[in-house]
Design an enzyme around this catalytic site. Sequence first.
Site, PDB file in Angstrom:
ATOM      1  N   ARG A 142       2.228  57.279  80.375  1.00 14.83           N
ATOM      2  CA  ARG A 142       3.677  56.987  80.356  1.00 14.83           C
ATOM      3  C   ARG A 142       4.030  55.745  81.155  1.00 14.83           C
ATOM      4  O   ARG A 142       5.152  55.579  81.609  1.00 14.83           O
ATOM      5  CB  ARG A 142       4.510  58.191  80.825  1.00 14.83           C
ATOM      6  CG  ARG A 142       4.299  59.418  79.952  1.00 14.83           C
ATOM      7  CD  ARG A 142       5.264  60.526  80.245  1.00 14.83           C
ATOM      8  NE  ARG A 142       4.951  61.667  79.413  1.00 14.83           N
ATOM      9  CZ  ARG A 142       4.028  62.559  79.698  1.00 14.83           C
ATOM     10  NH1 ARG A 142       3.340  62.433  80.818  1.00 14.83           N
ATOM     11  NH2 ARG A 142       3.801  63.558  78.892  1.00 14.83           N
TER      12      ARG A 142
ATOM     13  N   HIS B  55       8.699  31.379  60.974  1.00 13.64           N
ATOM     14  CA  HIS B  55       8.111  32.624  60.467  1.00 13.64           C
ATOM     15  C   HIS B  55       7.953  32.575  58.951  1.00 13.64           C
ATOM     16  O   HIS B  55       6.968  33.092  58.405  1.00 13.64           O
ATOM     17  CB  HIS B  55       8.962  33.825  60.875  1.00 13.64           C
ATOM     18  CG  HIS B  55       8.826  34.159  62.328  1.00 13.64           C
ATOM     19  ND1 HIS B  55       9.787  34.856  63.035  1.00 13.64           N
ATOM     20  CD2 HIS B  55       7.863  33.860  63.228  1.00 13.64           C
ATOM     21  CE1 HIS B  55       9.404  34.977  64.294  1.00 13.64           C
ATOM     22  NE2 HIS B  55       8.240  34.384  64.434  1.00 13.64           N
TER      23      HIS B  55
ATOM     24  N   LYS C 260      12.490  30.037  80.671  1.00 13.72           N
ATOM     25  CA  LYS C 260      12.309  31.400  80.142  1.00 13.72           C
ATOM     26  C   LYS C 260      12.875  32.436  81.120  1.00 13.72           C
ATOM     27  O   LYS C 260      13.561  33.374  80.725  1.00 13.72           O
ATOM     28  CB  LYS C 260      10.821  31.667  79.875  1.00 13.72           C
ATOM     29  CG  LYS C 260      10.560  33.061  79.316  1.00 13.72           C
ATOM     30  CD  LYS C 260      10.088  33.065  77.892  1.00 13.72           C
ATOM     31  CE  LYS C 260      10.121  34.452  77.273  1.00 13.72           C
ATOM     32  NZ  LYS C 260       9.021  34.717  76.386  1.00 13.72           N
TER      33      LYS C 260
ATOM     34  N   ASN D 103      14.684  31.733  69.903  1.00 15.02           N
ATOM     35  CA  ASN D 103      14.171  31.755  68.531  1.00 15.02           C
ATOM     36  C   ASN D 103      14.407  30.438  67.805  1.00 15.02           C
ATOM     37  O   ASN D 103      14.210  30.364  66.583  1.00 15.02           O
ATOM     38  CB  ASN D 103      14.817  32.903  67.736  1.00 15.02           C
ATOM     39  CG  ASN D 103      14.441  34.248  68.309  1.00 15.02           C
ATOM     40  OD1 ASN D 103      13.366  34.389  68.889  1.00 15.02           O
ATOM     41  ND2 ASN D 103      15.311  35.224  68.189  1.00 15.02           N
TER      42      ASN D 103
ATOM     43  N   ARG E 134      19.215  35.419  74.785  1.00 14.69           N
ATOM     44  CA  ARG E 134      17.759  35.358  74.575  1.00 14.69           C
ATOM     45  C   ARG E 134      17.419  34.931  73.141  1.00 14.69           C
ATOM     46  O   ARG E 134      16.355  34.367  72.885  1.00 14.69           O
ATOM     47  CB  ARG E 134      17.094  36.697  74.932  1.00 14.69           C
ATOM     48  CG  ARG E 134      15.565  36.616  74.941  1.00 14.69           C
ATOM     49  CD  ARG E 134      14.896  37.793  75.635  1.00 14.69           C
ATOM     50  NE  ARG E 134      13.445  37.633  75.604  1.00 14.69           N
ATOM     51  CZ  ARG E 134      12.574  38.394  76.252  1.00 14.69           C
ATOM     52  NH1 ARG E 134      13.010  39.390  77.016  1.00 14.69           N
ATOM     53  NH2 ARG E 134      11.286  38.178  76.166  1.00 14.69           N
TER      54      ARG E 134
ATOM     55  N   GLU F 289      17.462  40.946  74.689  1.00 10.93           N
ATOM     56  CA  GLU F 289      17.877  40.137  73.540  1.00 10.93           C
ATOM     57  C   GLU F 289      19.124  40.676  72.843  1.00 10.93           C
ATOM     58  O   GLU F 289      19.141  40.921  71.645  1.00 10.93           O
ATOM     59  CB  GLU F 289      16.719  39.981  72.540  1.00 10.93           C
ATOM     60  CG  GLU F 289      16.945  38.781  71.629  1.00 10.93           C
ATOM     61  CD  GLU F 289      15.729  38.356  70.815  1.00 10.93           C
ATOM     62  OE1 GLU F 289      14.625  38.336  71.391  1.00 10.93           O
ATOM     63  OE2 GLU F 289      15.899  38.050  69.643  1.00 10.93           O
TER      64      GLU F 289
ATOM     65  N   HIS G  61       1.179  29.803  64.770  1.00 10.96           N
ATOM     66  CA  HIS G  61       2.586  30.092  65.038  1.00 10.96           C
ATOM     67  C   HIS G  61       3.313  28.861  65.595  1.00 10.96           C
ATOM     68  O   HIS G  61       4.360  28.459  65.087  1.00 10.96           O
ATOM     69  CB  HIS G  61       2.651  31.265  66.020  1.00 10.96           C
ATOM     70  CG  HIS G  61       4.020  31.530  66.577  1.00 10.96           C
ATOM     71  ND1 HIS G  61       5.002  32.164  65.862  1.00 10.96           N
ATOM     72  CD2 HIS G  61       4.567  31.210  67.771  1.00 10.96           C
ATOM     73  CE1 HIS G  61       6.099  32.245  66.594  1.00 10.96           C
ATOM     74  NE2 HIS G  61       5.868  31.675  67.764  1.00 10.96           N
TER      75      HIS G  61
ATOM     76  N   HIS H  94      12.212  29.396  64.973  1.00 12.41           N
ATOM     77  CA  HIS H  94      11.367  30.546  64.636  1.00 12.41           C
ATOM     78  C   HIS H  94      11.684  31.186  63.285  1.00 12.41           C
ATOM     79  O   HIS H  94      10.797  31.766  62.668  1.00 12.41           O
ATOM     80  CB  HIS H  94      11.437  31.601  65.750  1.00 12.41           C
ATOM     81  CG  HIS H  94      10.559  31.268  66.915  1.00 12.41           C
ATOM     82  ND1 HIS H  94      10.739  30.134  67.671  1.00 12.41           N
ATOM     83  CD2 HIS H  94       9.474  31.895  67.444  1.00 12.41           C
ATOM     84  CE1 HIS H  94       9.819  30.087  68.622  1.00 12.41           C
ATOM     85  NE2 HIS H  94       9.029  31.145  68.503  1.00 12.41           N
TER      86      HIS H  94
ATOM     87  N   LYS I  80       8.161  41.137  76.642  1.00 12.94           N
ATOM     88  CA  LYS I  80       8.046  41.632  75.268  1.00 12.94           C
ATOM     89  C   LYS I  80       6.586  41.956  74.993  1.00 12.94           C
ATOM     90  O   LYS I  80       5.713  41.099  75.187  1.00 12.94           O
ATOM     91  CB  LYS I  80       8.523  40.580  74.270  1.00 12.94           C
ATOM     92  CG  LYS I  80      10.019  40.525  74.086  1.00 12.94           C
ATOM     93  CD  LYS I  80      10.337  39.664  72.870  1.00 12.94           C
ATOM     94  CE  LYS I  80      11.820  39.475  72.707  1.00 12.94           C
ATOM     95  NZ  LYS I  80      12.128  38.573  71.565  1.00 12.94           N
TER      96      LYS I  80
ATOM     97  N   GLU J  72       6.276  25.331  71.864  1.00  8.51           N
ATOM     98  CA  GLU J  72       7.207  26.204  72.604  1.00  8.51           C
ATOM     99  C   GLU J  72       7.794  25.453  73.811  1.00  8.51           C
ATOM    100  O   GLU J  72       8.945  25.668  74.184  1.00  8.51           O
ATOM    101  CB  GLU J  72       6.504  27.494  73.059  1.00  8.51           C
ATOM    102  CG  GLU J  72       5.806  28.301  71.942  1.00  8.51           C
ATOM    103  CD  GLU J  72       6.771  29.104  71.059  1.00  8.51           C
ATOM    104  OE1 GLU J  72       7.994  29.000  71.242  1.00  8.51           O
ATOM    105  OE2 GLU J  72       6.256  29.818  70.157  1.00  8.51           O
TER     106      GLU J  72
END
Length: 356
Positions: free
Chosen positions: A117, A248, A223, A241, A237, A233, A260, A244, A139, A181
Amino acid sequence: MSLNNPLWCSTPSAHYPLYQAPLSVLPEILPPASHYAVVVDSTVWALHQPRITLALSTLPHYVHVVPAGEHSKNFQTLEKLLTDMLKNGLTRKGCSLAIGGGMVGDLAGFAASMALRGVPFVQVPTTLLAQVDSSVGGKTAINCGAGKNMVGAFYQPAAVLMDSAFLQTLPTPERRAGYAEILKYALLGDADFYNWLEINGKAVLELEETAVRHAIKTSCQHKIRIVGEDEKEQGIRALLNLGHTFGHGIEAESNYQVLHGEAVALGCLMAIKASVLTGICAQDVLERVQKHQESLGFSTTLSTLLGRTPNVQDIMAHMLMDKKGAGNFILIKNLGTAVQQALPDSMVLQVLEEFI
Ligand SMILES: NC(=O)c1ccc[n+]([C@@H]2O[C@H](COP(=O)([O-])OP(=O)(O)OC[C@H]3O[C@@H](n4cnc5c(N)ncnc54)[C@H](O)[C@@H]3O)[C@@H](O)[C@H]2O)c1
Ligand SMILES: [Zn+2]
């Protein structure tokens, strides 16, 4: 970001330091634990095993090697990893340690959020992309049939240790993917940093020590600022993207053969083109960023990036399925100022066609 003066990432759920320091300081920065479950990928293990083994030599630990590559971010590898961790000494008093790129960070971080947990975990990012982006912000995820990163958790690390020596073995395309990035942070929030990158971008890609450290530190500061304001997000946040949604679509169209970051770099140009078409950004900004990317060897058309003529309708279809897309795009008003805005499908198609 030195050992004595780290950056701190503060969110509602955590407060943790980010160090730029050699791997040998690991015992000094790890939270105390009875056992360390170390996760590395097969490539990093093959290239850096002696250094990693030496840094861990005084610590009770077990090393779990997962196959390198994005395909390891799946349920099977996750289950095997969790089982191995628990069978080989991980208890509630233990700690997990991810040494690798974004794949290992995402996989091991998600495993740490679930094992017993939740056990503390520390990130030692080994790619430029991971040092400027994926190791910070909490994330964690794996991929599944429904899409990339669709199963995961927000789970912040206890500390992040960035050793630039790892980057020396990183192939040029992977460096460029990380650079995309870095460029993203400049475009969305820091005009001065963008100007600096125009002068120093080549030195960053060539891993000139002072330049690469500055680029990593500045990226992490952005960041941290954004994640600190919006950990889950719900708002700002989403600006991360930038590039992105288009990116994507390009990645999916290439069947994930394009890296990527390289897709995101072209995606940033597309987002700027969309900004120009909506009338919020001047054309010369697009020309400037395109020239910068070309000077660093980025592919700035779909045909050169994919190595064939693209099907823009297919890219559109991939973008519509993207959880981050859903009609919302990050556009820029100027170098350093980003906004979130919906775009009509007809304009998205027009942008894609401009970059065939
Ligand atoms: N969690 C987040 O916020 C976040 C953000 C961005 C990306 N990501 C995820 O990160 C992943 C992409 O990250 P990545 O580009 O680091 O991928 P990666 O971890 O797959 O690393 C890329 C390649 O470089 C190799 N490698 C790693 N370190 C190396 C080194 N020091 N020398 C030589 N080779 C090395 C790896 O084995 C791999 O083949 C994706 O899974 C993406 O979804 C997560
Ligand atoms: Zn990205």
